[in-house]
Structure formats: structure tokens, C-alpha cells
Scaffold this motif. Sequence first.
Motif, short mmCIF file in Angstrom:
data_model
loop_
_atom_site.label_atom_id
_atom_site.label_comp_id
_atom_site.label_asym_id
_atom_site.label_seq_id
_atom_site.Cartn_x
_atom_site.Cartn_y
_atom_site.Cartn_z
N GLY A 5 0.76 -1.19 0.09
CA GLY A 5 0.06 0.13 -0.20
C GLY A 5 0.75 1.37 0.08
O GLY A 5 0.33 2.44 0.43
N LEU A 6 1.85 1.27 -0.55
CA LEU A 6 3.08 2.44 -0.54
C LEU A 6 3.40 2.61 -2.06
O LEU A 6 4.67 2.76 -2.24
N PRO A 7 2.45 2.86 -2.87
CA PRO A 7 2.97 2.98 -4.52
C PRO A 7 3.63 4.16 -4.63
O PRO A 7 4.42 4.22 -5.66
N HIS A 8 3.25 5.19 -3.79
CA HIS A 8 4.14 6.48 -4.14
C HIS A 8 5.60 6.38 -3.72
O HIS A 8 6.21 7.26 -4.00
N LEU A 9 5.95 5.13 -3.13
CA LEU A 9 7.32 4.97 -2.79
C LEU A 9 8.18 4.29 -3.91
O LEU A 9 9.43 4.18 -3.85
N VAL A 10 7.27 3.93 -5.17
CA VAL A 10 8.15 3.17 -6.12
C VAL A 10 8.84 4.01 -7.01
O VAL A 10 8.33 5.22 -7.47
N ALA A 11 10.30 3.71 -7.05
CA ALA A 11 11.29 4.64 -7.78
C ALA A 11 11.00 4.23 -9.37
O ALA A 11 10.78 3.17 -9.92
N THR A 12 10.91 5.21 -10.31
CA THR A 12 11.05 5.01 -11.64
C THR A 12 12.42 4.98 -12.49
O THR A 12 12.49 4.84 -13.51
N SER A 13 13.41 5.30 -11.59
CA SER A 13 14.73 5.58 -12.17
C SER A 13 15.85 5.45 -10.94
O SER A 13 15.39 5.67 -9.79
N LEU A 14 17.12 5.17 -11.50
CA LEU A 14 18.19 5.19 -10.40
C LEU A 14 18.05 6.53 -9.55
O LEU A 14 18.41 6.48 -8.29
N GLU A 15 18.03 7.41 -10.49
CA GLU A 15 17.91 8.94 -9.75
C GLU A 15 16.83 8.95 -8.86
O GLU A 15 17.06 9.69 -7.70
N ASP A 16 15.66 8.68 -9.39
CA ASP A 16 14.39 8.81 -8.42
C ASP A 16 14.77 8.03 -6.96
O ASP A 16 14.32 8.52 -5.96
N TYR A 17 15.10 6.79 -7.14
CA TYR A 17 15.67 5.99 -6.07
C TYR A 17 16.50 6.46 -5.04
O TYR A 17 16.45 6.72 -3.89
N GLU A 18 17.58 7.13 -5.67
CA GLU A 18 18.74 7.79 -4.81
C GLU A 18 18.10 9.14 -4.06
O GLU A 18 18.25 9.33 -2.98
N ALA A 19 17.12 9.92 -4.83
CA ALA A 19 16.44 11.09 -4.24
C ALA A 19 15.75 10.56 -3.03
O ALA A 19 15.50 11.18 -2.08
N ARG A 20 14.74 9.57 -3.26
CA ARG A 20 13.91 9.01 -2.02
C ARG A 20 14.63 8.52 -1.10
O ARG A 20 14.28 8.81 0.04
N ALA A 21 15.93 7.77 -1.32
CA ALA A 21 16.65 7.43 -0.27
C ALA A 21 17.55 8.67 0.60
O ALA A 21 17.21 8.60 1.81
N LEU A 22 17.67 9.73 -0.32
CA LEU A 22 18.32 10.62 0.59
C LEU A 22 17.05 11.82 1.35
O LEU A 22 17.39 12.06 2.36
N LYS A 23 15.79 11.46 0.71
CA LYS A 23 14.68 12.19 1.44
C LYS A 23 14.45 11.50 2.70
O LYS A 23 14.28 12.21 3.89
N PHE A 24 14.65 10.09 2.96
CA PHE A 24 14.43 9.11 4.20
C PHE A 24 15.39 9.59 4.99
O PHE A 24 15.31 9.69 6.29
N ALA A 25 16.84 9.61 4.42
CA ALA A 25 17.91 9.76 5.33
C ALA A 25 17.95 11.15 6.07
O ALA A 25 18.24 11.40 7.19
N ARG A 26 17.21 12.12 5.34
CA ARG A 26 17.15 13.57 5.92
C ARG A 26 16.11 13.81 6.68
O ARG A 26 16.04 14.75 7.43
#
Length: 83
Positions: A5-26
Amino acid sequence: MRAVGLPHLVATSLEDYEARALKFARDPFLLTVCKRYLLDNRTTLPLFDTARFTRHIEAAYTTMWETWQRGEAPQAFAVAPIG
């Protein structure tokens, strides 16, 4: 992510994945919210419903067995969702 139930967390590219990871880290609060959601819903989310998964895969095995019993070649099929 979709299965929990967390489809908004699906990354569409490596860059998107990195951005999401940084968002969680920060933003540790964001990570806490996601963890809490998973903990609160772990008994109802399809990904964690082992009994339903078992019934579903057994239905698939039954379909495969019946196909073989009829002497038919293996073929693609879908199992209807099981509640």
C-alpha cells in the motif's frame, strides 16, 4: 511497495531511487511514519498474508495439475484473487 500500500514510494529510475533514499535519510520522521504504517497494517496487507498466499499458490498448482491430467501442454493462466 504496491503490495504494502505504498505505491508512492516506487522509484522510476536510479536517480529517483537515490532522491527517495536521501529524503528518508534527511527526514527520520518520514521513515518512522512508514515503519508505523507497516507495523499497524502487517496483519491485513496482502504481502504479509501467508495463509492467503498459500491458498492462492495451491489453486495455481491445482490448475497446473488438472492441465497436465488432461494431457494438455503447459499454458499461461491466471488464478482469480482469493480473499
